[in-house]
Design an enzyme around this catalytic site. Structure first.
Site, PDB file in Angstrom:
ATOM      1  N   ASP A 186       0.844  -1.195   0.000  1.00 41.21           N
ATOM      2  CA  ASP A 186       0.000   0.000   0.000  1.00 41.21           C
ATOM      3  C   ASP A 186       0.882   1.249   0.000  1.00 41.21           C
ATOM      4  O   ASP A 186       1.530   1.548   1.002  1.00 41.21           O
ATOM      5  CB  ASP A 186      -0.907  -0.032   1.233  1.00 41.21           C
ATOM      6  CG  ASP A 186      -1.997   1.028   1.182  1.00 41.21           C
ATOM      7  OD1 ASP A 186      -1.986   1.844   0.239  1.00 41.21           O
ATOM      8  OD2 ASP A 186      -2.859   1.031   2.079  1.00 41.21           O
ATOM      9  N   HIS A 188      -0.487   4.120  -0.234  1.00 39.72           N
ATOM     10  CA  HIS A 188      -1.333   4.943   0.631  1.00 39.72           C
ATOM     11  C   HIS A 188      -1.413   6.396   0.178  1.00 39.72           C
ATOM     12  O   HIS A 188      -1.716   7.286   0.982  1.00 39.72           O
ATOM     13  CB  HIS A 188      -0.818   4.868   2.074  1.00 39.72           C
ATOM     14  CG  HIS A 188      -1.900   4.887   3.111  1.00 39.72           C
ATOM     15  ND1 HIS A 188      -2.142   5.963   3.914  1.00 39.72           N
ATOM     16  CD2 HIS A 188      -2.816   3.950   3.460  1.00 39.72           C
ATOM     17  CE1 HIS A 188      -3.145   5.702   4.732  1.00 39.72           C
ATOM     18  NE2 HIS A 188      -3.569   4.471   4.470  1.00 39.72           N
ATOM     19  N   GLU A 212      -1.047  -0.578  -4.184  1.00 39.58           N
ATOM     20  CA  GLU A 212      -2.280   0.146  -3.887  1.00 39.58           C
ATOM     21  C   GLU A 212      -2.021   1.642  -3.763  1.00 39.58           C
ATOM     22  O   GLU A 212      -1.050   2.066  -3.155  1.00 39.58           O
ATOM     23  CB  GLU A 212      -2.864  -0.388  -2.578  1.00 39.58           C
ATOM     24  CG  GLU A 212      -4.136   0.293  -2.139  1.00 39.58           C
ATOM     25  CD  GLU A 212      -4.731  -0.352  -0.900  1.00 39.58           C
ATOM     26  OE1 GLU A 212      -5.531   0.307  -0.211  1.00 39.58           O
ATOM     27  OE2 GLU A 212      -4.408  -1.533  -0.613  1.00 39.58           O
ATOM     28  N   GLU A 238     -10.143   3.427  -2.739  1.00 35.02           N
ATOM     29  CA  GLU A 238     -10.737   3.607  -1.418  1.00 35.02           C
ATOM     30  C   GLU A 238     -11.223   5.032  -1.208  1.00 35.02           C
ATOM     31  O   GLU A 238     -12.087   5.274  -0.347  1.00 35.02           O
ATOM     32  CB  GLU A 238      -9.746   3.230  -0.317  1.00 35.02           C
ATOM     33  CG  GLU A 238      -8.561   4.158  -0.168  1.00 35.02           C
ATOM     34  CD  GLU A 238      -7.572   3.666   0.874  1.00 35.02           C
ATOM     35  OE1 GLU A 238      -7.527   4.251   1.972  1.00 35.02           O
ATOM     36  OE2 GLU A 238      -6.855   2.692   0.587  1.00 35.02           O
ATOM     37  N   HIS A 288     -12.193  -2.364  -0.140  1.00 40.56           N
ATOM     38  CA  HIS A 288     -11.426  -1.792   0.954  1.00 40.56           C
ATOM     39  C   HIS A 288     -12.219  -1.965   2.249  1.00 40.56           C
ATOM     40  O   HIS A 288     -13.420  -1.747   2.274  1.00 40.56           O
ATOM     41  CB  HIS A 288     -11.218  -0.302   0.647  1.00 40.56           C
ATOM     42  CG  HIS A 288     -10.468   0.471   1.670  1.00 40.56           C
ATOM     43  ND1 HIS A 288     -11.074   1.384   2.518  1.00 40.56           N
ATOM     44  CD2 HIS A 288      -9.148   0.514   1.976  1.00 40.56           C
ATOM     45  CE1 HIS A 288     -10.168   1.944   3.282  1.00 40.56           C
ATOM     46  NE2 HIS A 288      -8.994   1.438   2.988  1.00 40.56           N
TER      47      HIS A 288
END
Length: 385
Positions: A186, A188, A212, A238, A288
């Site tokens: 991730d 993020h 991700e 997400e 998610h």
């Protein structure tokens, strides 16, 4: 099916950072939802209360009509607050309908396409010792896949030392577990465009399951350059909240795995539509879910009916959950057991999660005021968390 009239909505703000919603019908059927934005629970709570007058006294059977009214009836549409409030209400309405008919929600969505769903869990990413320890712990719990943060805070253009550090954790996991553990990375949204390809170069030898949020969702146009640079599957979504938000990246072919959140992206109704839209573009879905048990149950109901669902996130043991974990408010935790990497098809009606309301009431007295940490670089400039 006889009419089920919505009589009351109750909200419970409970630790670690969750907001649960209870819809009760005049006939006594209860549905549960999880309408929350992490760090904005009170704001979403206020939004749910603003939406109440649209649905009190209405038939809980009319899920789609209620969805359309809540989405379109206030003139301004979309965004994290409205869509999260709508998500929790939608989840609860599907729970009610399933319970009224005595069937799991996936039966109402067309029936299951699988008998079990592959799961993964988060294991951190900032400290190599913790990552390895948590990976062993998750493997013992039955997981065959994990996800971790690729980095901590990063400068817009980071130093060589920071770049080289990125690969250490996934390298350690790959050397320890070989190819027996799938590892998602991730980013993020912490990485800015100028650094993504350099970081991909560092982690590519260790074959991540996916990368991700390589960039923030508002910079998704940059995925055009990133997508063509690597064979590693790109995942994002997400921070996208409706099928209209997903439309552009799907149409432009910029993603391999979409990650709508069942508590942010319009609930079961909308995420099922998003999944079907993604299938038309040959794109997988992996909802998610760093949230609570109702959100997870809703995600699994969509997974069970979506041919392109590839894996499901669970927040069990995530660092946010200190003191109150995923199944602490659940009376049927055994239905969420992970066996050989999978959760098996739910059998109970509705969402398949039985909430212990007495525990909710006690936890509601504690409440929470969770908020995102604020990170700054060495020079004091804000960095993405």
């Amino acid at each position: 099916m006889k009419s089920l009239i919505i009589e009351n909505i109750t909200l419970y703000k409970v630790p670690p950072r969750w907001l649960f919603l209870k819809i009760t019908t005049k006939e006594g059927i209860i549905g549960w939802g999880e309408p929350v934005v992490e760090g904005k629970a009170a704001t979403v709570e206020a939004c749910v209360k603003e939406l109440q007058h649209y649905i009190i006294g209405k038939s809980a059977n009319n899920i789609e009509d209620i969805w359309q009214v809540l989405y379109r009836g206030g003139f301004y549409r979309g965004g994290p607050i409205l869509m999260s409030a709508l998500s929790g209400i939608d989840q609860a309405l599907w729970d009610i309908k399933g319970k009224a008919l005595g069937v799991p929600v996936y039966e109402l969505l067309g029936g299951a396409v699988r008998h079990k769903m592959k799961m993964y869990c988060w294991i951190g990413g900032d400290n190599p010792d913790v990552v390895l320890e948590q990976a062993h712990e998750k493997a013992k719990q039955g997981y065959q896949a994990v996800k971790m943060n690729a980095t901590g805070g990063m400068d817009w253009i980071s130093s060589l030392k920071d770049i080289k550090q990125v690969a250490n954790n996934i390298k350690l996991l790959r050397e320890t577990f070989g190819n027996d553990l799938d590892i998602g990375l991730d980013f993020h949204g912490r990485i800015h465009k100028g650094m993504v390809k350099r970081l991909i170069d560092e982690v590519a030898p260790y074959h991540p399951m996916f990368i991700e949020e390589p960039v923030l969702s508002e910079n998704n146009d940059a995925l055009e350059h990133i997508y063509s640079y690597t064979s590693i599957p790109i995942a994002t979504g997400e921070r996208l909240f409706s099928r209209w938000d997903f439309k552009t990246i799907l149409h432009r072919g910029l993603v391999d795995i979409i990650q709508p959140d069942l508590s942010h992206a319009g609930g079961i109704s909308e995420v099922r539509r998003i999944a079907a839209m993604a299938e038309a573009y040959d794109v997988a879905i992996a909802p998610h879910c760093p949230l609570g048990p109702i959100s997870l149950a809703a995600a699994l109901q969509v997974d069970f009916v979506s041919a392109n669902a590839c894996i499901q996130e669970s927040s069990l043991g995530i660092h946010y959950n200190q003191g109150f974990d995923l199944l602490d408010y659940v009376s049927n935790p055994e239905d969420f057991d992970v066996k050989d990497g999978y959760v098996h098809l739910f059998k109970k009606p509705g969402l398949g999660v039985e909430i212990n309301e007495e525990k909710l009431k006690e936890a509601h007295k504690i409440g929470h005021n969770w908020s995102n940490p604020i990170w700054r670089g060495k020079d004091g400039n804000f960095t993405e968390w």
